[in-house]
Design a protein around this motif. Structure first.
Motif, PDB file in Angstrom:
ATOM      1  N   SER A  73       5.215  -1.398   7.530  1.00  0.00           N
ATOM      2  CA  SER A  73       6.437  -0.594   7.617  1.00  0.00           C
ATOM      3  C   SER A  73       6.005   0.693   8.300  1.00  0.00           C
ATOM      4  O   SER A  73       4.888   1.170   8.096  1.00  0.00           O
ATOM      5  CB  SER A  73       7.033  -0.322   6.223  1.00  0.00           C
ATOM      6  N   LEU A  74       6.839   1.229   9.132  1.00  0.00           N
ATOM      7  CA  LEU A  74       6.498   2.420   9.903  1.00  0.00           C
ATOM      8  C   LEU A  74       7.249   3.605   9.344  1.00  0.00           C
ATOM      9  O   LEU A  74       8.469   3.582   9.232  1.00  0.00           O
ATOM     10  CB  LEU A  74       6.847   2.208  11.378  1.00  0.00           C
TER      11      LEU A  74
ATOM     12  N   THR B 107       0.836  -1.197   0.000  1.00  0.00           N
ATOM     13  CA  THR B 107       0.000   0.000   0.000  1.00  0.00           C
ATOM     14  C   THR B 107       0.869   1.244   0.000  1.00  0.00           C
ATOM     15  O   THR B 107       2.058   1.193   0.314  1.00  0.00           O
ATOM     16  CB  THR B 107      -0.904   0.064   1.244  1.00  0.00           C
ATOM     17  N   GLY B 108       0.235   2.348  -0.294  1.00  0.00           N
ATOM     18  CA  GLY B 108       0.864   3.647  -0.091  1.00  0.00           C
ATOM     19  C   GLY B 108       0.679   4.035   1.364  1.00  0.00           C
ATOM     20  O   GLY B 108       0.405   3.187   2.219  1.00  0.00           O
TER      21      GLY B 108
ATOM     22  N   GLU C 179       1.701   5.524   8.621  1.00  0.00           N
ATOM     23  CA  GLU C 179       2.234   6.863   8.888  1.00  0.00           C
ATOM     24  C   GLU C 179       2.235   7.143  10.385  1.00  0.00           C
ATOM     25  O   GLU C 179       1.299   7.720  10.913  1.00  0.00           O
ATOM     26  CB  GLU C 179       1.392   7.910   8.170  1.00  0.00           C
ATOM     27  N   GLY C 180       3.241   6.712  11.069  1.00  0.00           N
ATOM     28  CA  GLY C 180       3.376   6.963  12.498  1.00  0.00           C
ATOM     29  C   GLY C 180       2.953   5.760  13.313  1.00  0.00           C
ATOM     30  O   GLY C 180       2.331   4.831  12.817  1.00  0.00           O
ATOM     31  N   PRO C 181       3.280   5.771  14.594  1.00  0.00           N
ATOM     32  CA  PRO C 181       2.998   4.621  15.453  1.00  0.00           C
ATOM     33  C   PRO C 181       1.510   4.479  15.762  1.00  0.00           C
ATOM     34  O   PRO C 181       0.749   5.439  15.711  1.00  0.00           O
ATOM     35  CB  PRO C 181       3.777   4.942  16.728  1.00  0.00           C
ATOM     36  N   ILE C 182       1.121   3.261  16.087  1.00  0.00           N
ATOM     37  CA  ILE C 182      -0.218   2.996  16.605  1.00  0.00           C
ATOM     38  C   ILE C 182      -0.039   2.850  18.104  1.00  0.00           C
ATOM     39  O   ILE C 182       0.619   1.922  18.579  1.00  0.00           O
ATOM     40  CB  ILE C 182      -0.811   1.731  15.973  1.00  0.00           C
TER      41      ILE C 182
END
Length: 88
Positions: free
Chosen positions: A83-84, A11-12, A48-51
């Motif tokens: 991927s983070l 994915t993007g 896009e960024g941590p969960i």
């Protein structure tokens, strides 16, 4: 195990920050997109960024994060390898 007919999907950028924080999870993806993701053997998402259930702190570049409830959404849509992407 990856065989000769294994399907990989990448994915993007995926982000559940700001505008998506209060979104209805049933309205985020069109059914055809959900079906496509679920049809892959392995789906890799660029998160896009941590969960986390932490709190953003601009002084340490912790600006973009998503609530842990979205991890289930990703899993249900076959996005199980992440991927983070850390934004500063």
């Amino acid at each position: 195990m990856i065989g000769k007919d294994t399907v990989l999907t990448f994915t993007g950028d995926i982000s559940f920050t700001k505008h998506f924080a209060d979104a209805d999870e049933n309205s985020i993806l069109d059914e055809s997109v959900s079906d496509f993701l679920r049809s892959s053997d392995y789906c890799i998402g660029n998160i896009e960024g941590p969960i986390t259930n932490g709190t953003p702190d601009p002084s340490n570049h912790f600006k973009h994060y998503s609530d842990p409830i979205w991890a289930k959404f990703l899993y249900e849509h076959n996005i199980r390898i992440w991927s983070l992407d850390r934004k500063s």
